[in-house]
Write an enzyme that holds these catalytic residues in place. Sequence first.
Site, mmCIF file in Angstrom:
data_model
loop_
_atom_site.group_PDB
_atom_site.id
_atom_site.type_symbol
_atom_site.label_atom_id
_atom_site.label_comp_id
_atom_site.label_asym_id
_atom_site.label_seq_id
_atom_site.Cartn_x
_atom_site.Cartn_y
_atom_site.Cartn_z
ATOM 1 N N GLU C 39 -26.327 -72.555 53.959
ATOM 2 C CA GLU C 39 -27.427 -72.423 52.997
ATOM 3 C C GLU C 39 -26.993 -71.421 51.930
ATOM 4 O OE1 GLU C 39 -30.425 -73.608 52.027
ATOM 5 O OE2 GLU C 39 -30.423 -71.959 50.577
ATOM 6 N N ILE C 55 -48.466 -80.541 52.252
ATOM 7 C CA ILE C 55 -49.238 -81.621 52.872
ATOM 8 C C ILE C 55 -48.341 -82.435 53.797
ATOM 9 C CG2 ILE C 55 -50.438 -83.814 52.402
ATOM 10 C CD1 ILE C 55 -51.461 -82.584 49.800
ATOM 11 N N HIS C 57 -48.184 -85.878 54.715
ATOM 12 C CA HIS C 57 -48.726 -87.016 54.008
ATOM 13 C C HIS C 57 -48.480 -88.279 54.839
ATOM 14 C CE1 HIS C 57 -49.385 -89.656 50.651
ATOM 15 N NE2 HIS C 57 -48.126 -89.905 50.420
ATOM 16 N N VAL C 180 -21.493 -73.520 48.437
ATOM 17 C CA VAL C 180 -20.300 -74.363 48.445
ATOM 18 C C VAL C 180 -19.738 -74.450 47.023
ATOM 19 C CG1 VAL C 180 -19.455 -76.712 48.841
ATOM 20 C CG2 VAL C 180 -21.148 -75.702 50.394
ATOM 21 N N LYS C 256 -48.876 -88.449 40.825
ATOM 22 C CA LYS C 256 -49.978 -88.473 41.774
ATOM 23 C C LYS C 256 -51.100 -87.569 41.295
ATOM 24 C CE LYS C 256 -47.403 -89.313 46.010
ATOM 25 N NZ LYS C 256 -47.032 -88.723 47.296
ATOM 26 N N ARG C 317 -38.851 -80.409 42.218
ATOM 27 C CA ARG C 317 -38.551 -81.480 43.144
ATOM 28 C C ARG C 317 -37.473 -82.363 42.524
ATOM 29 N NH1 ARG C 317 -43.853 -81.455 41.160
ATOM 30 N NH2 ARG C 317 -44.738 -83.426 40.419
ATOM 31 N N ILE C 342 -34.957 -86.888 47.898
ATOM 32 C CA ILE C 342 -36.086 -86.933 48.835
ATOM 33 C C ILE C 342 -37.408 -86.636 48.104
ATOM 34 C CG2 ILE C 342 -36.866 -86.121 51.121
ATOM 35 C CD1 ILE C 342 -34.282 -87.657 51.287
ATOM 36 N N CYS C 395 -53.492 -54.682 53.314
ATOM 37 C CA CYS C 395 -54.321 -55.782 52.802
ATOM 38 C C CYS C 395 -54.517 -56.886 53.840
ATOM 39 C CB CYS C 395 -53.706 -56.367 51.547
ATOM 40 S SG CYS C 395 -53.498 -55.186 50.219
ATOM 41 N N CYS C 430 -52.489 -56.356 47.118
ATOM 42 C CA CYS C 430 -51.558 -55.472 46.392
ATOM 43 C C CYS C 430 -50.165 -56.056 46.301
ATOM 44 C CB CYS C 430 -51.527 -54.083 47.018
ATOM 45 S SG CYS C 430 -50.351 -53.861 48.347
#
Lengths: 155, 314, 483
Positions: C39, C55, C57, C180, C256, C317, C342, C395, C430
Amino acid sequence: MKLNGAVSVSAPREEVWQIFMDPAQLCRVVPGCEQAQRLDDTHYEAQLAVKIQFMTIRARAHGALLEAHEPDHLVAEMVGEPLAMAGAFRAHLVVDLVPIAGGTEVRYTIELSMLGRLASLGEAIIRATANRLASQFAANVAQLFSAQAQEPGQR
Amino acid sequence: MRKEQMSVHTLEDMPLMEDLHEGEVYDLAIVGAGLSALSLLHSGAAALGRTVVLDYQEQVGGLLRYLLPADGFEAEWELLRDFQLPAGVRLLLQTTAVGLLPASAAEPTHTLVVRRRQGTAQLRARQVVIACGGVECPREHDAIPGTRPAGVMTPVLALQLLARGYLPGRRALVYGDSRYALATARRLEEAGLEVITAAPTSGNGRSVRLCGTIQEICGFPRLSAVRLRSHDQQSVEVEADTLIYATGLLAGTHWLKGSGVSLTATGTIAVDAHYRTTIPGIYAIGAVIRPQLDHESSLRMGKEVAALLPGGVL
Amino acid sequence: MEMTSRDFDVDILVIGGGVVGCAILRELARYDASIALLEQYPDVCEGTSKANSAIVHTGFDARPGTLEARLLAEARQLWPEVIARLHIPYLQTGALMVALNEQEQATIAREIVPTATANGVTLQPLSRAEILEAAPYVNEQIVGGVLVEGEGVIDPFWTTRAYCEHALLNGARLFLDERVNAVEVEPERLRVHTASGKTFSAALVVNAAGLWADELARLAGDHSFSLTPRKGEFLITEEDHGVAQIILPVPSQVSKGILVTPIVFGGVLLGPTAEDVSDKRDLATTTAGQQRIRQGVGRLVPAMATASTVRQFAGLRAVSSTGDYIIRPSTVSKRLLHVAGIRSTGLSASPAIGRYVGTLVGETLGLRLRTSYREGLPEPLSEAAHEDGEVICLCRSITRGEVLAALRSPLPPQTLDGLKRRTGAMLGECQGNLCLPRLIELFQQEQGRDPLSLEKHAPGSRLLVERPTRLGGVPARSGERPK
């Protein structure tokens, strides 16, 4: 947050009333109750392990019986503190036992307040959990009496 | 550099959990040990009976203690520097009120649910003064557009970092013209940062270098610039790796959710002229009813409520 | 792990620690094979996976016959078990698609319902009165709509992390902060080089690099597809005005649309906008975008047009040149498997994408299932993993114990945002300005991290600069005096 509900059981209300007066019996029908003791006539203490959707919250709770009109009406309040979180909950419970054909209807209203970290879990999760616990409670009560009906003598 | 050391109340003074006497009932519980609470204690809270004061922080003085001493805050500094805990008052530091259960049929006294290192506990008191102040309004609250880089903060973070020996950046834009914002700017300058002050034109007579409102936060992964728009609609890009966003305070009332204590539309606690909340026996003073970075009325409110509380002295 | 070596040999290498890459890693961990994930950021779930509608979906509106539609349908079957075994916060809220006029009502009947039927999702038509009864906060001007019962909301960070932790529990390895920069294609192996100077040799590489999947393909000499970023801005409000269902507009040809979505831990998410951008790192929110969101949600839930916001963010996306998921071997080597394009359904389809890719890889390499495989994760916050402690995040009432539990977890946070997502600390009013110094201290105490090296999120997002020679401020601790 307010929850209302009712469950019908095939037992006279005097018998149902006794369940609410006996911490050990009550513990068997309250979902997540691991242990409950009576401190005095109107005070209880209990250990709970309440499964909310993705985790189990362990809590210690103190309950007080505020009103008891045998055999049909009681008001109780419970304040509990989760062990691993900074917060608390308070449940104010009103129960009415109404005679119906063949048994008793248990009507309940629970007012639930969440404090601290429990409040930040979000109302939707708490509501979903509370609804599930309420229906489990109803099922447990119904089951307790149907088990007793089938196995007289075993309590 | 420092003239005097402030009075110190720290963890070591804190009684152990066993000393909390959970069943015990206090006459007065004060939530918060900031300026308004200290002013209340200083004005004779000892006469109010068994008193407990609790605070989230490791020391008394609230958020302002990271700044003090500072120009324009002489009275506040004096109070903090000379503060002595009155005899008989119990101070619980690093003890946070996470909930309030007002008196009810089941429990005739108010119950504070508090969290400490050793766990959660309940404190009971006949009267409660909420003096828990607020938190500084961050950029997100005002929906300032732009990127989300490192280097954007409010004064309390910058001041805490300085106090711990770290620098929050090299070139800071301090946005806001409260006394607190400008004193923070001076503190950063003393610490070696290049500081630019800016604020929308407010006419309070305090001078900032740039007049304008923030339009956009730029740069990623670290802040590189802040875009301001001046009153004549000119857009100015100010290069900076740090933005000190000092526009206001938000009342710290989230922990009162579900308590029944009424809040105003802006989230402060609603009180009458005598600092009474909507629940009998529960009072509120300081920034939690009037959130301002400069805490202009905190000392006065502490003093006034001391006189107003039953058993209080004038 | 060979800490001193710069060369690593694995059977399968997954590139990309988003929800898709981690779901694949979890499925691959079923096999008797050595697997690892790279990653580029210091935490998982940092790209497209972190900024979306959260969501789960049903895929009722997917184009029937596409791989996307098929995997969304499969995912519907897989989710209950994933949620239960991995203990992921999820709420099945249902979604209401509301029509604001007869024309929209006709679109629902003509397009939405037949598509849903083809996808195996039953929609329940509701009258205006039924909708306002179930969701009294919805705009009274609506004329009707449909209920999609199976739609729900989830915590995307939790999901991604749970996939990854589950894979780690079953022997997978994770390399964070590894970008990479070169891929060598050899007949029997692929050699992947990272910016930090490491080399990973693998029999098969899964390209789950999200928005950067086309660039990774190009590093291997494969120019067969391209991805363009589409920006979506969101805002969060803590006032929920009773919103308990996902409220969807009737979609247009382009999007959408802007939704009203309850958040699993409370509050409401409003958005997204849809704007094609050129910069794959452009995550800035804009005044225009925030205004568009307000206009959009105001038509659905009028109170949301002015509800005060506590946070805003933007996500990107990946829009693919093919219009469907791209799950296939590279044009340059069968040992490089693309899982790209995706779009916005990665979270929803993730269990099925994982299963599909896992099976594909298992068959390609002829792998056997591992004899010992742990089916689930332990429950979070169990008492063993927890200890008492004072409140750190004022908080949100988050304790030291909760922060320590996160710092000691199998996939501990490396950044402040990572800690925020694991504990909820710094998410309150905060935004961490009060407690951040205490959190820095806990990072130092638990991980031995030099505070100067601590980052907010991305590489280069350091919070502090070098120590000053003179100090200002009140000493943080009793007894300490300014130097």
